[in-house]
Design a protein around this motif. Structure first.
Motif, PDB file in Angstrom:
ATOM      1  N   ILE A 190      31.893  31.074  43.018  1.00 31.70           N
ATOM      2  CA  ILE A 190      30.889  31.813  43.773  1.00 31.70           C
ATOM      3  C   ILE A 190      31.197  31.712  45.257  1.00 31.70           C
ATOM      4  CG2 ILE A 190      28.435  32.079  44.245  1.00 31.70           C
ATOM      5  CD1 ILE A 190      29.423  32.605  41.300  1.00 31.70           C
ATOM      6  N   VAL A 191      31.273  32.870  45.919  1.00 30.07           N
ATOM      7  CA  VAL A 191      31.555  32.941  47.347  1.00 30.07           C
ATOM      8  C   VAL A 191      30.393  33.671  48.025  1.00 30.07           C
ATOM      9  CG1 VAL A 191      34.041  32.968  46.905  1.00 30.07           C
ATOM     10  CG2 VAL A 191      32.818  35.140  47.192  1.00 30.07           C
ATOM     11  N   PRO A 192      30.254  33.542  49.335  1.00 28.26           N
ATOM     12  CA  PRO A 192      29.155  34.235  50.022  1.00 28.26           C
ATOM     13  C   PRO A 192      29.291  35.752  49.909  1.00 28.26           C
ATOM     14  CG  PRO A 192      30.075  32.503  51.412  1.00 28.26           C
ATOM     15  CD  PRO A 192      31.011  32.667  50.254  1.00 28.26           C
ATOM     16  N   GLU A 193      28.172  36.427  49.873  1.00 30.54           N
ATOM     17  CA  GLU A 193      28.175  37.889  49.814  1.00 30.54           C
ATOM     18  C   GLU A 193      28.993  38.460  50.965  1.00 30.54           C
ATOM     19  OE1 GLU A 193      24.932  41.497  49.136  1.00 30.54           O
ATOM     20  OE2 GLU A 193      24.285  39.587  50.017  1.00 30.54           O
ATOM     21  N   ASN A 194      29.893  39.384  50.619  1.00 33.22           N
ATOM     22  CA  ASN A 194      30.772  40.098  51.559  1.00 33.22           C
ATOM     23  C   ASN A 194      31.925  39.247  52.085  1.00 33.22           C
ATOM     24  OD1 ASN A 194      29.224  42.510  51.423  1.00 33.22           O
ATOM     25  ND2 ASN A 194      27.748  41.637  52.873  1.00 33.22           N
ATOM     26  N   ALA A 195      32.111  38.044  51.583  1.00 35.12           N
ATOM     27  CA  ALA A 195      33.251  37.231  52.016  1.00 35.12           C
ATOM     28  C   ALA A 195      34.554  37.882  51.574  1.00 35.12           C
ATOM     29  CB  ALA A 195      33.140  35.826  51.434  1.00 35.12           C
ATOM     30  N   SER A 196      35.557  37.842  52.457  1.00 30.69           N
ATOM     31  CA  SER A 196      36.849  38.450  52.111  1.00 30.69           C
ATOM     32  C   SER A 196      38.041  37.719  52.721  1.00 30.69           C
ATOM     33  CB  SER A 196      36.878  39.915  52.556  1.00 30.69           C
ATOM     34  OG  SER A 196      36.688  40.011  53.960  1.00 30.69           O
ATOM     35  N   ASP A 197      37.848  37.016  53.839  1.00 35.40           N
ATOM     36  CA  ASP A 197      38.958  36.323  54.493  1.00 35.40           C
ATOM     37  C   ASP A 197      38.843  34.837  54.192  1.00 35.40           C
ATOM     38  OD1 ASP A 197      40.940  35.310  56.040  1.00 35.40           O
ATOM     39  OD2 ASP A 197      40.284  36.203  57.914  1.00 35.40           O
ATOM     40  N   PHE A 198      39.732  34.350  53.314  1.00 39.91           N
ATOM     41  CA  PHE A 198      39.594  32.978  52.833  1.00 39.91           C
ATOM     42  C   PHE A 198      40.626  32.009  53.415  1.00 39.91           C
ATOM     43  CE2 PHE A 198      37.555  35.603  49.659  1.00 39.91           C
ATOM     44  CZ  PHE A 198      36.380  34.913  49.424  1.00 39.91           C
ATOM     45  N   ASP A 199      41.554  32.480  54.207  1.00 43.67           N
ATOM     46  CA  ASP A 199      42.614  31.595  54.680  1.00 43.67           C
ATOM     47  C   ASP A 199      42.396  31.095  56.101  1.00 43.67           C
ATOM     48  OD1 ASP A 199      43.818  31.827  52.249  1.00 43.67           O
ATOM     49  OD2 ASP A 199      45.221  33.385  52.861  1.00 43.67           O
ATOM     50  N   LYS A 200      41.519  31.745  56.858  1.00 40.65           N
ATOM     51  CA  LYS A 200      41.280  31.302  58.236  1.00 40.65           C
ATOM     52  C   LYS A 200      40.113  30.327  58.313  1.00 40.65           C
ATOM     53  CE  LYS A 200      43.289  35.360  60.479  1.00 40.65           C
ATOM     54  NZ  LYS A 200      43.051  36.518  61.402  1.00 40.65           N
ATOM     55  N   LYS A 201      39.001  30.664  57.662  1.00 40.25           N
ATOM     56  CA  LYS A 201      37.864  29.751  57.646  1.00 40.25           C
ATOM     57  C   LYS A 201      37.001  30.046  56.423  1.00 40.25           C
ATOM     58  CE  LYS A 201      34.298  27.623  60.480  1.00 40.25           C
ATOM     59  NZ  LYS A 201      33.525  27.660  61.751  1.00 40.25           N
ATOM     60  N   PRO A 202      37.475  29.631  55.235  1.00 39.55           N
ATOM     61  CA  PRO A 202      36.707  29.905  54.019  1.00 39.55           C
ATOM     62  C   PRO A 202      35.411  29.105  53.997  1.00 39.55           C
ATOM     63  CG  PRO A 202      38.521  28.417  53.554  1.00 39.55           C
ATOM     64  CD  PRO A 202      38.712  28.883  54.966  1.00 39.55           C
ATOM     65  N   ILE A 203      34.366  29.743  53.508  1.00 36.14           N
ATOM     66  CA  ILE A 203      33.054  29.096  53.386  1.00 36.14           C
ATOM     67  C   ILE A 203      32.668  29.085  51.914  1.00 36.14           C
ATOM     68  CG2 ILE A 203      30.603  29.286  53.933  1.00 36.14           C
ATOM     69  CD1 ILE A 203      31.423  30.568  56.580  1.00 36.14           C
ATOM     70  N   GLY A 204      32.465  27.890  51.400  1.00 38.05           N
ATOM     71  CA  GLY A 204      32.035  27.754  50.017  1.00 38.05           C
ATOM     72  C   GLY A 204      30.798  26.897  49.933  1.00 38.05           C
ATOM     73  N   SER A 205      30.468  26.466  48.721  1.00 39.05           N
ATOM     74  CA  SER A 205      29.341  25.564  48.520  1.00 39.05           C
ATOM     75  C   SER A 205      29.808  24.266  47.872  1.00 39.05           C
ATOM     76  CB  SER A 205      28.271  26.220  47.641  1.00 39.05           C
ATOM     77  OG  SER A 205      28.805  26.502  46.349  1.00 39.05           O
ATOM     78  N   GLY A 206      31.119  24.008  47.909  1.00 37.58           N
ATOM     79  CA  GLY A 206      31.690  22.844  47.263  1.00 37.58           C
ATOM     80  C   GLY A 206      31.488  21.558  48.050  1.00 37.58           C
ATOM     81  N   PRO A 207      31.997  20.439  47.553  1.00 39.02           N
ATOM     82  CA  PRO A 207      31.759  19.133  48.166  1.00 39.02           C
ATOM     83  C   PRO A 207      32.500  18.906  49.484  1.00 39.02           C
ATOM     84  CG  PRO A 207      33.214  18.925  46.279  1.00 39.02           C
ATOM     85  CD  PRO A 207      32.709  20.332  46.264  1.00 39.02           C
ATOM     86  N   PHE A 208      33.508  19.720  49.760  1.00 41.57           N
ATOM     87  CA  PHE A 208      34.263  19.596  51.011  1.00 41.57           C
ATOM     88  C   PHE A 208      34.252  20.928  51.755  1.00 41.57           C
ATOM     89  CE2 PHE A 208      36.034  16.418  48.155  1.00 41.57           C
ATOM     90  CZ  PHE A 208      36.158  15.293  48.970  1.00 41.57           C
ATOM     91  N   TRP A 228      25.031  19.693  47.209  1.00 44.42           N
ATOM     92  CA  TRP A 228      23.874  19.585  46.320  1.00 44.42           C
ATOM     93  C   TRP A 228      23.963  18.396  45.371  1.00 44.42           C
ATOM     94  CZ3 TRP A 228      24.734  19.733  41.095  1.00 44.42           C
ATOM     95  CH2 TRP A 228      25.914  20.332  40.646  1.00 44.42           C
ATOM     96  N   GLU A 229      25.158  17.950  45.032  1.00 41.36           N
ATOM     97  CA  GLU A 229      25.299  16.836  44.090  1.00 41.36           C
ATOM     98  C   GLU A 229      25.507  15.503  44.799  1.00 41.36           C
ATOM     99  OE1 GLU A 229      27.264  16.401  39.653  1.00 41.36           O
ATOM    100  OE2 GLU A 229      28.488  17.232  41.241  1.00 41.36           O
ATOM    101  N   GLY A 230      25.394  15.525  46.116  1.00 45.57           N
ATOM    102  CA  GLY A 230      25.618  14.315  46.894  1.00 45.57           C
ATOM    103  C   GLY A 230      26.952  14.376  47.611  1.00 45.57           C
ATOM    104  N   ALA A 231      26.994  13.901  48.842  1.00 47.03           N
ATOM    105  CA  ALA A 231      28.212  13.970  49.647  1.00 47.03           C
ATOM    106  C   ALA A 231      29.332  13.146  49.017  1.00 47.03           C
ATOM    107  CB  ALA A 231      27.928  13.471  51.063  1.00 47.03           C
ATOM    108  N   PRO A 232      30.586  13.615  49.115  1.00 45.64           N
ATOM    109  CA  PRO A 232      31.722  12.830  48.627  1.00 45.64           C
ATOM    110  C   PRO A 232      31.821  11.484  49.336  1.00 45.64           C
ATOM    111  CG  PRO A 232      32.377  15.088  49.147  1.00 45.64           C
ATOM    112  CD  PRO A 232      30.997  14.901  49.690  1.00 45.64           C
TER     113      PRO A 232
END
Length: 523
Positions: A190-208, A228-232
């Motif tokens: 799952i990526v943010p709505e309208n996200a398209s450029d992932f190599d310069k500054k990708p934004i996700g919801s993962g632990p890092f 959401w599951e606690g910081a690494p």
């Protein structure tokens, strides 16, 4: 090209790519500790802080952080660090909730209500139903070659809709009892709505969250405190590229990295219990098999297929081709996974019965070509061993070496007998992707309408016990007359520095707990 270490891949796959920078050319920084002292939470308990460097084989300058294009193991590990899926696979390959907290089906199993948990992207924005629908529609774009496209095929994305900020109604094209497997599909991030450029500054919801990326060399990510599951536990994680196994091992031994992915059994034996590094074996990670084309001679006669089942000495194949790093198979995919038919008797070599079956089929003095390649560890060894086993039953096997670059696409439709392997996936997905009349990766050419109907019956069955009975019936038929001669299941082998803790050992590659660096710490 199609690499069955990660199922469904039809490109280069998880091979150590050529042309990427070697580890020796990398400017590695950090020493596995943070700038300040790490705070211990007690003896034997996780410690916060530190930087871990993980060495993987890579894909050169063409590498990307786009999670929907992930093909290599390193791509998958980086995507898991930065992004989340709605669900993921547990150790038995059953789907477990991730960004989704629950899923509920209607009575006919063709509409599913999915509820999202409260989670945020790295920019602080909430993960919403709109983000999910955008992500899935992006994956399904017919103009793109995204990995999860085939997995999402059951969803009618035009009809599916948000029913709230964190609720989605998925409308399906047909009843799908195993719809959670779709949510857990490899690459369905799952990526943010309208996200398209992932190599310069990708934004996700993962632990890092993202720090830097140099394709073919390095990617650095930093702990996301609001995960959401606690910081690494780690402050930072760096993925470094080392295509040769020897480079990964030497970097681990020399303290340049703390984690080395994909080691071979010989390396594991040399270093296991020697005290310098830890060897981690992920059991049952890769099915090892020969595929017989059931639509062409000589394997269009089920008696010939049955004879080949009886020719195989599975223990000799595991010991010789896998250096003992695995366990014997029983001509079925998914040993230990949900729905596996473990009540069937273990098949043993029986050369006399094999000769009888071949005689009944008019295939005495049979000659057949076995396609193999150095594309995967153990393939050439398995081919030689099986050739010698077949000779004892009066069968002459000519081993034909194929190209590493085109092997998977070559054997998909060509030839009659070939070496094969597959990474972990649900048994239901193995059936749907490889064993139905319209399956796109049907290497055995197993095409039977009554078998297709059983699959549809299983997918239309709400009661799990009844559904399991249908899957067992399908597996019994495959065991009796299918085209997969599954002789073993290989371990996946990792190496870590002894100070690295929290690496999950009960996690076949492709599952949730494989490469879970948010759960790892440095002691």
């Amino acid at each position: 090209m199609h690499d069955e270490r990660f199922p469904g891949l039809r490109r280069r796959g998880f091979l150590a790519a050529t042309g990427a920078a070697s580890l020796g050319a990398l400017a590695l920084t950090g020493c596995g500790s943070s700038d300040g002292p790490a705070a211990s939470e007690g003896d034997g308990k996780p410690k916060r802080g530190g930087r871990l460097r993980a060495a993987f084989a890579g894909g050169g300058a063409s590498e990307t952080l786009d999670p929907h294009l992930a093909n290599l193991f390193v791509d998958a590990a980086r995507a898991k660090a930065l992004f989340d899926k709605l669900a993921d696979y547990g150790p038995d390959l059953a789907a477990e909730p991730r960004l989704a907290t629950k899923w509920e089906a209607n009575k006919t199993l063709d509409r599913w209500q999915v509820t999202l948990r409260e989670a945020t992207f790295h920019d602080g924005k909430p993960v919403t139903a709109a983000d999910v629908l955008y992500s899935y529609r992006r994956i399904a774009d017919p103009k793109q070659a995204f990995r999860a496209k085939a997995s999402l095929e059951p969803i009618d994305l035009d009809a599916s809709r948000a029913t709230g900020e964190r609720r989605i109604e998925f409308v399906l094209k047909r009843p799908t009892a195993e719809f959670p497997n779709v949510l857990a599909a490899f690459g369905a991030y799952i990526v943010p709505e309208n996200a398209s450029d992932f190599d310069k500054k990708p934004i996700g919801s993962g632990p890092f969250r993202f720090v830097s990326f140099t394709p073919g060399r390095s990617a650095v990510v930093r702990r996301y405190d609001d995960y959401w599951e606690g910081a690494p536990y780690l402050d930072e994680l760096e993925f470094v590229i080392a295509n040769e196994e020897s480079a990964r091992v030497n970097a681990l031994l020399g303290g340049q990295v703390e984690y080395a992915h994909e080691l071979n059994p010989t390396t594991a034996r040399a270093h296991e219990n020697q005290g310098q590094i830890e060897i981690v074996r992920l059991r049952n990670s890769a099915m090892q098999a020969f595929v017989m084309k059931t639509d062409r001679p000589p394997f269009d006669d089920k008696r010939v297929r049955q004879a080949f089942f009886l020719i195989a000495d599975r223990k000799e194949l595991v010991d010789g081709a896998l250096s003992g790093a695995g366990e014997v198979g029983n001509d079925l995919f998914g040993k230990g996974y949900e729905y596996y038919a473990d009540g069937l008797p273990q098949r043993e070599q029986d050369l006399d019965q094999a000769r009888t079956l071949l005689k009944q089929a008019g295939a005495e003095n049979l000659k057949v070509t076995l396609d193999t390649s150095a594309v995967a560890a153990g393939f050439t060894e398995a081919a030689s061993i099986f050739r010698d086993q077949a000779k004892k039953a009066g069968v002459t096997i000519e081993v034909k070496m194929g190209s590493k670059d085109s092997y998977w696409s070559d054997i998909l439709d060509s030839g009659t007998l070939a070496c094969y392997r597959s990474g972990a996936m649900p048994i239901e997905a193995h059936i749907s992707q490889r064993l139905l009349t319209d399956s796109t990766t049907n290497a055995t050419k197993w095409q039977y309408k009554d078998f297709d109907a059983l699959y549809q019956q299983a997918q239309s069955t709400r009661d799990k016990t009844e559904r399991a009975a249908v899957y067992e019936r399908m597996q019994r038929r495959l065991y009796t007359e299918g085209g997969f001669l599954v002789w073993g299941f290989a371990d996946w082998i990792l190496g870590t520095a002894r100070k690295v803790k929290g690496v999950e050992r009960d996690a076949p590659a492709n599952t949730l707990d494989w490469a879970r660096f948010d759960k790892v710490w440095i002691a």
